[in-house]
Design an enzyme around this catalytic site. Structure first.
Site, PDB file in Angstrom:
ATOM      1  N   CYS A  54      38.724  40.266  41.763  1.00 25.42           N
ATOM      2  CA  CYS A  54      37.881  39.579  42.759  1.00 25.42           C
ATOM      3  C   CYS A  54      38.098  38.070  42.698  1.00 25.42           C
ATOM      4  O   CYS A  54      38.123  37.388  43.739  1.00 25.42           O
ATOM      5  CB  CYS A  54      36.405  39.888  42.520  1.00 25.42           C
ATOM      6  SG  CYS A  54      36.002  41.635  42.655  1.00 25.42           S
TER       7      CYS A  54
HETATM    8  C1  BEZ Z   1      38.028  43.309  39.444  1.00 26.21           C
HETATM    9  O1  BEZ Z   1      37.735  42.561  40.359  1.00 26.21           O
HETATM   10  O2  BEZ Z   1      38.922  43.061  38.665  1.00 26.21           O
HETATM   11  C2  BEZ Z   1      37.279  44.620  39.271  1.00 26.21           C
HETATM   12  C3  BEZ Z   1      35.973  44.740  39.721  1.00 26.21           C
HETATM   13  C4  BEZ Z   1      35.297  45.931  39.511  1.00 26.21           C
HETATM   14  C5  BEZ Z   1      35.921  46.984  38.895  1.00 26.21           C
HETATM   15  C6  BEZ Z   1      37.257  46.851  38.474  1.00 26.21           C
HETATM   16  C7  BEZ Z   1      37.933  45.667  38.679  1.00 26.21           C
END
Ligand code: BEZ
Length: 211
Positions: A45
């Site tokens: 994210c």
């Molecule tokens: C991420 O943004 O890396 C992420 C967010 C939630 C679950 C897995 C990865």
């Protein structure tokens, strides 16, 4: 019920990092991209929001506003913006909805319980000037999206809206486009002064009309 192409994008009021908004009023008569991410302070994210911030001038050129969403609270979004700037070099320059009560996430079907009960998936909704949904996309939490592809789709959608053309596989801005089958050959000759080539009676290509 899932939101489908052609549906009116549901209106909502929400708290965002740039103040409270009413979605339709905020969007105005232009285009909008509403996209969710699973959670603040997560790796994928962080890279995504930096990428969108870097591309903001490209969205602006297309008269398209962008707005992010997760089910985290406002203070969390604001704190996380510092990390995004540190890591990606880009200050978040668009609003992020703080949807802690999941009102918008539920309205748009952004929580897929068999993927996660708690977090939103990576949803994208492109909304047109008429407030209708023009594109939906769903990615899992583990895959960061390609926001250049979202820009490419917006280019295609805007050409379709303005010129009655469609775009072929892997089309990029500046390449030939397709005359939609609903336009007769006679109308196509009037509409596309650069002419068209009929590869098949149903597959007619013409130079991109706005170039
Ligand atoms: C991420 O943004 O890396 C992420 C967010 C939630 C679950 C897995 C990865």
């Amino acid at each position: 019920m899932a939101i489908r192409l052609g549906d009116e994008a549901p209106d909502f009021r929400a708290q965002t990092t740039q103040g409270d908004i009413s979605f339709h009023d905020w969007k105005g008569k232009g285009w909008a991209v509403l996209f969710s991410h699973p959670k603040d302070f997560t790796p994928v994210c962080t890279t995504e929001l930096g990428a969108v911030a870097a591309l903001k001038p490209e969205f602006d050129k297309r008269n398209t506003k962008v707005i992010g969403l997760s089910v985290d609270p406002l203070e969390s979004h604001k704190k996380w913006e510092g990390d995004i700037k540190d890591v990606t070099g880009h200050q978040v320059n668009f609003p992020m909805i703080a949807d802690a009560d999941r009102k918008v996430a539920d309205l748009y079907g952004m929580i897929h319980p068999n993927a996660s009960d708690t977090f939103t998936v990576r949803s994208v909704f492109v909304v047109g000037p008429d407030n209708k949904v023009k594109l939906t996309l769903t990615y899992p939490a583990s895959t960061g999206r390609n926001f250049q592809e979202i820009l490419r789709v917006i280019d295609s959608l805007q050409l379709t809206a303005g010129y009655s053309v469609a775009t072929p596989a892997d089309w990029k801005d500046g390449e030939d486009v397709i005359v939609v089958p609903a336009v007769s050959d006679e109308d196509a000759r009037a509409k596309f002064p650069k002419g068209f080539v009929a590869k098949k009676p149903y597959l007619r290509v013409t130079p991109q009309p706005n170039k």
